[in-house]
Scaffold this motif. Structure first.
Motif, short mmCIF file in Angstrom:
data_model
loop_
_atom_site.label_atom_id
_atom_site.label_comp_id
_atom_site.label_asym_id
_atom_site.label_seq_id
_atom_site.Cartn_x
_atom_site.Cartn_y
_atom_site.Cartn_z
N ALA A 98 -13.73 53.78 28.87
CA ALA A 98 -12.89 52.94 28.03
C ALA A 98 -11.70 53.73 27.49
CB ALA A 98 -13.71 52.37 26.88
N LEU A 99 -11.94 54.94 27.02
CA LEU A 99 -10.86 55.76 26.49
C LEU A 99 -9.87 56.16 27.57
CD1 LEU A 99 -12.76 58.07 23.97
CD2 LEU A 99 -11.25 56.15 23.44
N ASP A 100 -10.38 56.51 28.74
CA ASP A 100 -9.49 56.87 29.84
C ASP A 100 -8.61 55.69 30.25
OD1 ASP A 100 -10.47 59.45 29.91
OD2 ASP A 100 -11.81 59.12 31.62
N THR A 101 -9.19 54.49 30.19
CA THR A 101 -8.42 53.29 30.54
C THR A 101 -7.30 53.08 29.53
OG1 THR A 101 -10.33 52.24 31.59
CG2 THR A 101 -8.53 50.80 30.90
N PHE A 102 -7.63 53.15 28.25
CA PHE A 102 -6.62 52.95 27.22
C PHE A 102 -5.51 54.01 27.33
CE2 PHE A 102 -5.06 54.38 23.04
CZ PHE A 102 -4.29 53.27 22.72
N ARG A 103 -5.89 55.25 27.51
CA ARG A 103 -4.89 56.31 27.56
C ARG A 103 -4.03 56.21 28.83
NH1 ARG A 103 -5.10 60.75 24.56
NH2 ARG A 103 -4.97 62.21 26.32
N ALA A 104 -4.61 55.70 29.90
CA ALA A 104 -3.82 55.47 31.11
C ALA A 104 -2.81 54.35 30.86
CB ALA A 104 -4.74 55.10 32.27
N MET A 105 -3.22 53.33 30.12
CA MET A 105 -2.30 52.25 29.78
C MET A 105 -1.12 52.79 28.98
SD MET A 105 -5.10 49.34 28.65
CE MET A 105 -3.89 48.21 27.99
N LYS A 106 -1.43 53.66 28.04
CA LYS A 106 -0.38 54.14 27.15
C LYS A 106 0.51 55.19 27.81
CE LYS A 106 0.64 55.87 22.59
NZ LYS A 106 0.18 56.14 21.22
N PHE A 107 -0.09 56.18 28.45
CA PHE A 107 0.69 57.33 28.92
C PHE A 107 1.11 57.24 30.39
CE2 PHE A 107 -2.03 59.11 25.45
CZ PHE A 107 -1.01 59.28 24.53
N GLU A 108 0.43 56.39 31.18
CA GLU A 108 0.81 56.23 32.59
C GLU A 108 1.54 54.90 32.80
OE1 GLU A 108 -2.57 56.71 35.16
OE2 GLU A 108 -3.29 58.48 34.05
N ASP A 109 0.91 53.81 32.41
CA ASP A 109 1.52 52.50 32.62
C ASP A 109 2.66 52.23 31.64
OD1 ASP A 109 -0.64 52.33 34.32
OD2 ASP A 109 -1.76 50.88 33.10
N LYS A 110 2.65 52.91 30.51
CA LYS A 110 3.64 52.68 29.45
C LYS A 110 3.61 51.23 28.97
CE LYS A 110 5.29 56.86 30.18
NZ LYS A 110 5.01 57.98 29.26
N SER A 111 2.40 50.65 28.94
CA SER A 111 2.27 49.24 28.58
C SER A 111 1.86 49.03 27.13
CB SER A 111 1.25 48.56 29.50
OG SER A 111 -0.04 49.14 29.36
N VAL A 112 1.67 50.12 26.38
CA VAL A 112 1.21 50.02 24.99
C VAL A 112 2.34 50.38 24.04
CG1 VAL A 112 -0.42 50.87 23.28
CG2 VAL A 112 -1.15 50.59 25.66
#
Length: 570
Positions: free
Chosen positions: A283-297
């Motif tokens: 779950a944490l890896d998913t959220f951090r990927a959203m924020k730092f990779e996808d730039k969706s947060v």
């Protein structure tokens, strides 16, 4: 959630409406007052015995949960303020001699409130959850520390206890059972749901994305997929407050399988995240990927403590999803930051523009704290018997007769049910005693479904229907203060803002820090009682998750129960 381990934000009681925006988004017009001025509405009735009592009202910038009598100008401009004025005057007519004194006290700041309570300068009424840092377990400690008064007696005297609705009674019963018949406050809101996401249907449609259906497919992977698809140009997928990490941790089982019973220790509990780690790290890896990779947060340090700014980003169309509880579905339509205002700006009905869904699940788990959390009005322990009696009388009246008077007045002026639902007894627009009624009696001029048609309430009702699970506080009530939350707060901040953080290492560091700090605290529960009650608690949890979260039970809870809990309690 427990005070023993990492804290979680529950319910309706969480600052999903940000703490100050509870008022700011709700008020139709501000109440201009000068600090310390004593105000009283005139009474034309002397049929009741007059008791000279002055109740101090606190809150900044606006008083809450109750404010003074609105001015004639405010009443003329706002049907909600007029409804409040009619209800308040009816109570004052029954209670001659009562006056209000406005004081400048930040009731949302726990430290400031604790200092005011200790110095006998606190307002008569305040939000007990804020003093208890919005957690169930900290409320039991706050009561043990004398930060809130016991109101079980006056609550029964004034018809609160005997008129609770089926939706509100479990919360009141929870507290009286946990505190041996005592009551730390009276409900002002009991949504019975947790955190979730507001969705801008128009932005999802523009990106070719379907509104997610509440169910097993609404998981953290689907959440990432939607946020990524919507992110384009200046528009981001989701707005997340700093505390938004907590619902992720909760859904990964942190508040269920990380507190290991340890009756040999002073604090009776040690923290061990071993069994939560698989789903937790995913779950944490998913959220951090959203924020730092996808730039969706949409979230950075500048938004810390500024939930209003994130809400405003959602309202203005800069993000397609915003994390909060569903209370703002029912916010005052006249407020430019309300959900209804967004729909009006687009020239469409609210249900065609906005919806709300519960937080996505992780391995079939969802947080159940919200079922008994509730948001409470608590009362200053320094109040005299007469002052406490009048303060409780006011709240009980406003939840019953006051709701009826206010609703009738508002609807007569606007003929719009959206103006009625969510009208709080304090004259703002919050889901108080209307969306989920607290006391029996009021007959509103139309149903909630008539006020909010279509699928707008679908996610809210789905979350409301989830069965309540057992909480630790129902089995063992800790009244001694425990280790500080700083280790967990530092972890949340690091995971949220540090792109280069070693997630696994940071989790282990936080656990180690908390365990080290816990050695300096002594539980109020003796070892024999703790073992007996925790044996019953975990047996209840085992049965609950076996039925209501079979995947979570098989993959996470059952190994934790067999290998960590049972040996410790043997």
């Amino acid at each position: 959630m427990s005070n023993q381990g990492p804290r979680a934000l529950d319910s309706a009681s969480t600052p999903g409406l940000s703490r100050r925006s509870l008022l700011r988004m709700a008020a139709v017009a501000g109440v201009a007052v000068s600090g310390g001025a004593v105000l009283s509405a005139c009474s034309d009735s002397d049929s009741n015995k007059s008791v000279d009592v002055t109740l101090k009202l606190g809150g900044t910038p606006d008083a809450f949960p109750y404010t003074e009598m609105p001015s004639a100008d405010e009443r003329a401009k706002s049907p909600v303020r007029e409804g409040y004025a009619v209800a308040l005057q009816a109570w004052l007519d029954k209670n001659p001699g009562v006056k209000f004194s406005r004081i400048n006290q930040d009731i949302w700041n726990a430290d400031a409130m604790k200092a005011a309570i200790a110095g006998d300068t606190a307002p008569a009424m305040y939000i007990g959850n804020a003093v208890a840092q919005w957690t169930v377990s900290q409320m039991t400690i706050a009561f043990g520390q004398g930060l809130v008064a016991d109101v079980a007696g006056p609550a029964k005297k004034h018809g609160y206890t005997d008129n609770l609705t089926p939706a509100a009674k479990p919360t009141s019963d929870f507290w009286t059972a946990a505190l041996d018949g005592k009551l730390p406050g009276l409900l002002y809101e009991t949504l019975g749901v947790g955190q979730g996401f507001y969705l801008r249907k128009d932005l999802l449609e523009k990106a070719g994305v379907q509104v997610p259906e509440v169910g097993p497919d609404w998981n953290i992977d689907k959440w990432r997929e939607i946020a990524k698809a919507v992110t384009s140009g200046p528009v981001r997928g989701v707005a997340m407050p700093t505390w938004g990490i907590w619902p992720i941790l909760n859904q990964a089982g942190v508040t269920v399988v990380t507190d290991v019973p340890d009756p040999k220790s002073n604090w009776n509990v040690r923290s061990d995240w071993t069994y939560a780690k698989p789903s937790l790290l995913k779950a944490l890896d998913t959220f951090r990927a959203m924020k730092f990779e996808d730039k969706s947060v949409l979230s950075d340090a500048s938004f810390a403590g500024k939930d209003d700014a994130l809400r405003d980003a959602f309202v203005s169309g800069k993000v397609a999803m915003w994390l909060a509880n569903p209370a703002q579905l029912f916010a005052n339509p006249a407020d430019p930051s309300s959900m209804t205002a967004v729909a009006k700006k687009l020239g469409k009905p609210l249900e065609q523009v906005i919806t709300w869904v519960p937080f996505p699940i992780v391995e079939g788990l969802y947080s159940v704290d919200s079922k008994v959390g509730g948001a409470m009005v608590s009362f200053a322990p320094s109040l005299s018997k007469a002052e406490l009696d009048k303060a409780v009388s006011l709240h009980a009246f406003m939840l019953r007769e006051g709701v009826q008077l206010s609703a009738d007045t508002i609807y007569a002026k606007t003929k719009d049910l959206k103006d009625v639902y969510g009208a709080s007894p304090s004259g703002g627009k919050l889901p108080v005693a209307t969306v989920v009624p607290i006391l029996n009696g009021p007959k509103l001029p139309g149903s909630l479904e008539e006020a909010y048609p279509g699928d707008l309430l679908k996610g809210f009702k789905a979350d409301l229907a989830r069965p309540a699970g057992p909480l630790r506080e129902q089995y063992a009530v800790e009244t001694n203060p425990g280790p500080p939350n700083k280790a967990w707060d530092d972890l949340v901040s690091t995971l949220h803002f540090n792109a280069g953080a070693d997630v696994r290492g940071e989790v282990d560091k936080a656990v180690s820090t908390w365990n080290s700090q816990s050695k300096g605290f002594k539980s109020a529960i003796d070892d024999g009682t703790f073992k007996k009650n925790m044996t019953n608690y975990y047996a209840a949890l085992d049965a609950y998750w076996k039925t209501n979260g079979p995947d979570f039970h098989a993959n996470t809870f059952a190994p934790f129960y067999a290998n960590a809990v049972k040996p410790a309690l043997a």
